[in-house]
Scaffold this motif. Structure first.
Motif, PDB file in Angstrom:
ATOM      1  N   VAL A 173       7.084  82.187  80.033  1.00  0.00           N
ATOM      2  CA  VAL A 173       6.591  80.887  79.566  1.00  0.00           C
ATOM      3  C   VAL A 173       5.176  81.006  78.991  1.00  0.00           C
ATOM      4  CG1 VAL A 173       6.103  78.488  80.191  1.00  0.00           C
ATOM      5  CG2 VAL A 173       8.007  79.691  81.268  1.00  0.00           C
ATOM      6  N   THR A 174       4.228  81.442  79.826  1.00  0.00           N
ATOM      7  CA  THR A 174       2.830  81.483  79.389  1.00  0.00           C
ATOM      8  C   THR A 174       2.628  82.400  78.191  1.00  0.00           C
ATOM      9  OG1 THR A 174       2.096  81.076  81.657  1.00  0.00           O
ATOM     10  CG2 THR A 174       0.466  81.928  80.116  1.00  0.00           C
ATOM     11  N   LEU A 175       3.113  83.626  78.314  1.00  0.00           N
ATOM     12  CA  LEU A 175       2.856  84.607  77.255  1.00  0.00           C
ATOM     13  C   LEU A 175       3.514  84.233  75.924  1.00  0.00           C
ATOM     14  CD1 LEU A 175       1.154  87.127  77.092  1.00  0.00           C
ATOM     15  CD2 LEU A 175       3.150  88.485  77.730  1.00  0.00           C
ATOM     16  N   PRO A 176       4.791  83.836  75.907  1.00  0.00           N
ATOM     17  CA  PRO A 176       5.379  83.442  74.623  1.00  0.00           C
ATOM     18  C   PRO A 176       4.675  82.257  73.967  1.00  0.00           C
ATOM     19  CG  PRO A 176       7.108  83.886  76.209  1.00  0.00           C
ATOM     20  CD  PRO A 176       5.814  83.880  76.967  1.00  0.00           C
ATOM     21  N   LEU A 177       4.254  81.265  74.765  1.00  0.00           N
ATOM     22  CA  LEU A 177       3.615  80.084  74.208  1.00  0.00           C
ATOM     23  C   LEU A 177       2.182  80.337  73.751  1.00  0.00           C
ATOM     24  CD1 LEU A 177       4.911  77.299  76.640  1.00  0.00           C
ATOM     25  CD2 LEU A 177       5.630  77.758  74.283  1.00  0.00           C
ATOM     26  N   SER A 178       1.590  81.419  74.223  1.00  0.00           N
ATOM     27  CA  SER A 178       0.208  81.737  73.837  1.00  0.00           C
ATOM     28  C   SER A 178       0.133  82.966  72.939  1.00  0.00           C
ATOM     29  CB  SER A 178      -0.640  81.962  75.086  1.00  0.00           C
ATOM     30  OG  SER A 178      -0.109  82.999  75.895  1.00  0.00           O
ATOM     31  N   ARG A 179       1.285  83.390  72.383  1.00  0.00           N
ATOM     32  CA  ARG A 179       1.311  84.656  71.648  1.00  0.00           C
ATOM     33  C   ARG A 179       0.394  84.656  70.430  1.00  0.00           C
ATOM     34  NH1 ARG A 179       5.999  81.976  70.726  1.00  0.00           N
ATOM     35  NH2 ARG A 179       6.633  81.554  68.584  1.00  0.00           N
ATOM     36  N   ALA A 180       0.249  83.503  69.740  1.00  0.00           N
ATOM     37  CA  ALA A 180      -0.619  83.485  68.560  1.00  0.00           C
ATOM     38  C   ALA A 180      -2.066  83.787  68.942  1.00  0.00           C
ATOM     39  CB  ALA A 180      -0.522  82.135  67.851  1.00  0.00           C
ATOM     40  N   GLY A 181      -2.533  83.183  70.030  1.00  0.00           N
ATOM     41  CA  GLY A 181      -3.892  83.448  70.492  1.00  0.00           C
ATOM     42  C   GLY A 181      -4.076  84.873  70.973  1.00  0.00           C
ATOM     43  N   VAL A 182      -3.063  85.394  71.637  1.00  0.00           N
ATOM     44  CA  VAL A 182      -3.124  86.784  72.096  1.00  0.00           C
ATOM     45  C   VAL A 182      -3.212  87.731  70.900  1.00  0.00           C
ATOM     46  CG1 VAL A 182      -1.878  88.626  73.289  1.00  0.00           C
ATOM     47  CG2 VAL A 182      -1.908  86.316  74.258  1.00  0.00           C
ATOM     48  N   LEU A 183      -2.362  87.506  69.914  1.00  0.00           N
ATOM     49  CA  LEU A 183      -2.378  88.364  68.722  1.00  0.00           C
ATOM     50  C   LEU A 183      -3.690  88.233  67.963  1.00  0.00           C
ATOM     51  CD1 LEU A 183       1.278  87.880  67.434  1.00  0.00           C
ATOM     52  CD2 LEU A 183       0.292  89.932  68.476  1.00  0.00           C
ATOM     53  N   ALA A 184      -4.261  87.035  67.941  1.00  0.00           N
ATOM     54  CA  ALA A 184      -5.567  86.862  67.296  1.00  0.00           C
ATOM     55  C   ALA A 184      -6.624  87.709  67.995  1.00  0.00           C
ATOM     56  CB  ALA A 184      -5.963  85.390  67.311  1.00  0.00           C
TER      57      ALA A 184
ATOM     58  N   LEU B  97     -13.079  90.420  73.499  1.00  0.00           N
ATOM     59  CA  LEU B  97     -12.479  89.616  72.440  1.00  0.00           C
ATOM     60  C   LEU B  97     -11.015  89.316  72.730  1.00  0.00           C
ATOM     61  CD1 LEU B  97     -14.088  91.378  69.367  1.00  0.00           C
ATOM     62  CD2 LEU B  97     -14.676  89.141  70.294  1.00  0.00           C
ATOM     63  N   VAL B  98     -10.313  90.307  73.258  1.00  0.00           N
ATOM     64  CA  VAL B  98      -8.911  90.093  73.628  1.00  0.00           C
ATOM     65  C   VAL B  98      -8.823  89.061  74.744  1.00  0.00           C
ATOM     66  CG1 VAL B  98      -6.820  91.160  74.535  1.00  0.00           C
ATOM     67  CG2 VAL B  98      -8.253  92.423  72.924  1.00  0.00           C
ATOM     68  N   VAL B  99      -9.644  89.219  75.768  1.00  0.00           N
ATOM     69  CA  VAL B  99      -9.579  88.328  76.928  1.00  0.00           C
ATOM     70  C   VAL B  99      -9.939  86.897  76.541  1.00  0.00           C
ATOM     71  CG1 VAL B  99     -10.597  87.794  79.181  1.00  0.00           C
ATOM     72  CG2 VAL B  99     -10.032  90.153  78.600  1.00  0.00           C
ATOM     73  N   ARG B 100     -11.012  86.711  75.779  1.00  0.00           N
ATOM     74  CA  ARG B 100     -11.456  85.358  75.455  1.00  0.00           C
ATOM     75  C   ARG B 100     -10.422  84.607  74.614  1.00  0.00           C
ATOM     76  NH1 ARG B 100     -16.923  84.260  76.186  1.00  0.00           N
ATOM     77  NH2 ARG B 100     -17.006  82.887  74.382  1.00  0.00           N
ATOM     78  N   SER B 101      -9.858  85.272  73.626  1.00  0.00           N
ATOM     79  CA  SER B 101      -8.872  84.616  72.776  1.00  0.00           C
ATOM     80  C   SER B 101      -7.583  84.333  73.540  1.00  0.00           C
ATOM     81  CB  SER B 101      -8.586  85.478  71.551  1.00  0.00           C
ATOM     82  OG  SER B 101      -7.680  84.841  70.686  1.00  0.00           O
ATOM     83  N   ALA B 102      -7.108  85.333  74.287  1.00  0.00           N
ATOM     84  CA  ALA B 102      -5.875  85.153  75.054  1.00  0.00           C
ATOM     85  C   ALA B 102      -6.059  84.096  76.141  1.00  0.00           C
ATOM     86  CB  ALA B 102      -5.446  86.477  75.673  1.00  0.00           C
ATOM     87  N   ARG B 103      -7.206  84.093  76.787  1.00  0.00           N
ATOM     88  CA  ARG B 103      -7.445  83.100  77.851  1.00  0.00           C
ATOM     89  C   ARG B 103      -7.442  81.686  77.290  1.00  0.00           C
ATOM     90  NH1 ARG B 103     -12.885  82.604  81.698  1.00  0.00           N
ATOM     91  NH2 ARG B 103     -12.177  80.774  82.851  1.00  0.00           N
ATOM     92  N   ALA B 104      -8.113  81.485  76.155  1.00  0.00           N
ATOM     93  CA  ALA B 104      -8.137  80.150  75.557  1.00  0.00           C
ATOM     94  C   ALA B 104      -6.724  79.683  75.214  1.00  0.00           C
ATOM     95  CB  ALA B 104      -9.007  80.165  74.302  1.00  0.00           C
ATOM     96  N   ALA B 105      -5.902  80.597  74.697  1.00  0.00           N
ATOM     97  CA  ALA B 105      -4.527  80.226  74.361  1.00  0.00           C
ATOM     98  C   ALA B 105      -3.713  79.906  75.608  1.00  0.00           C
ATOM     99  CB  ALA B 105      -3.873  81.356  73.568  1.00  0.00           C
ATOM    100  N   MET B 106      -3.916  80.683  76.662  1.00  0.00           N
ATOM    101  CA  MET B 106      -3.163  80.449  77.893  1.00  0.00           C
ATOM    102  C   MET B 106      -3.581  79.155  78.572  1.00  0.00           C
ATOM    103  SD  MET B 106      -3.008  84.320  79.451  1.00  0.00           S
ATOM    104  CE  MET B 106      -2.261  85.662  78.505  1.00  0.00           C
ATOM    105  N   GLU B 107      -4.847  78.819  78.510  1.00  0.00           N
ATOM    106  CA  GLU B 107      -5.314  77.570  79.116  1.00  0.00           C
ATOM    107  C   GLU B 107      -4.782  76.355  78.370  1.00  0.00           C
ATOM    108  OE1 GLU B 107      -9.556  78.937  81.153  1.00  0.00           O
ATOM    109  OE2 GLU B 107      -9.541  78.162  79.097  1.00  0.00           O
TER     110      GLU B 107
END
Length: 221
Positions: free
Chosen positions: A135-146, A101-111
Motif C-alpha cells: 500500500v504505502t510504497l506503491p502509492l508513494s512511488r513517484a516521490g520515491v523515484l524523484a 535526498l532519497v529519504v526526504r523525498s520518499a518520506r514526504a510522499a509516504m506521509e
C-alpha cells in the motif's frame, strides 16, 4: 579527454544510488509513520550530510571506517584490504551524500498517503511490512523515484567526502569531479570543460526527471 573518470563516476553513482535507495526507503518508512525515542535524532543524523561541511563529514567517516576503527578492522579482516582509499570508499562517500535526498523525498510522499488506506489494509489482516510493501510504497512511488533520481545526481557529483575518504587515485578512485579538479589545477582547460559539460548534462537530466516526478506526485498526474 579520458573517459575513465566519467565511467567510474557512473559506476560509483549507480552503486551508491542502489544502496541509498534500499536504506533510504526503509528509513523513510520508519520516520514517516513511527514515533519512538530517538526518532528526531535519527532524522537529524540522516539530514546532516546536507548541511555539514564535506571536510567534517569526511573526517567523521574516516573515524568510523578507518583502519584503526572497529568497522575498518572488520572490513579488512573480511576482504584483506583497507576500506579507505578504495573504490568501495568512493561508493560509501557517494551513498552518504545521496541518502538524505532519497529519504526526504520518499518520506514526504509516504506521509501524504491516506492513513485510512493503511488502516483498512491492517483491518483486513495485513501485517505492517505487507502494508508498507503493498500500500504505502506503491502509492508513494513517484516521490520515491524523484528522490532516487536526485540522489543519483548528488552521488554523481560528490567531491569533498570522496577526496577525504577514497583519495584521488587515477584509475582507482578518481571520479569525474576529481578529474575536473586536477585538470583545472594543471591548466588543462579543454579537458576540464569537456568533463564538466558531460557531467553537467547528466546531472541536469537527472534533476529534470526528479522534478517532473515530484510534480506528478503533488498533482496526482
Amino acid at each position: 579527454m579520458s573517459w575513465g573518470p566519467l565511467a567510474l563516476s557512473l559506476q560509483v553513482a549507480l552503486a551508491a544510488t542502489a544502496l541509498a535507495t534500499a536504506l533510504g526507503v526503509v528509513l523513510a518508512g520508519v520516520l514517516a509513520r513511527a514515533r519512538f525515542p530517538g526518532s528526531d535524532l535519527l532524522d537529524a543524523l540522516v539530514t546532516a550530510p546536507l548541511v555539514l561541511p564535506p571536510t567534517v563529514l569526511g573526517y567523521a567517516l574516516l573515524q568510523v571506517v578507518g583502519r584503526e576503527s572497529v568497522l575498518g578492522r572488520a572490513w579488512e579482516s573480511l576482504t584483506g584490504s583497507s576500506l579507505v582509499f578504495s573504490r568501495s570508499a568512493a561508493v560509501l562517500a557517494a551513498t552518504v551524500a545521496a541518502l538524505p535526498l532519497v529519504v526526504r523525498s520518499a518520506r514526504a510522499a509516504m506521509e501524504a498517503v491516506d492513513p485510512a488506506l493503511l488502516g483498512a489494509a491492517a483491518t483486513l489482516g495485513a501485517s505492517p511490512p505487507r502494508v508498507f510493501l503493498t500500500v504505502t510504497l506503491p502509492l508513494s512511488r513517484a516521490g520515491v523515484l524523484a528522490g532516487v533520481t536526485l540522489g543519483f545526481a548528488r552521488a554523481l557529483g560528490e567531491f569533498g567526502v570522496t577526496l577525504m575518504l577514497a583519495g584521488n587515485i587515477p584509475g582507482l578512485t578518481q571520479t569525474g569531479a576529481l578529474a575536473i579538479y586536477d585538470a583545472v589545477q594543471a591548466n588543462r582547460d579543454a579537458e576540464a570543460l569537456g568533463l564538466a559539460a558531460v557531467m553537467a548534462a547528466v546531472g541536469v537530466a537527472a534533476v529534470y526527471v526528479g522534478t517532473k516526478l515530484g510534480r506528478r506526485r503533488v498533482h496526482g498526474a
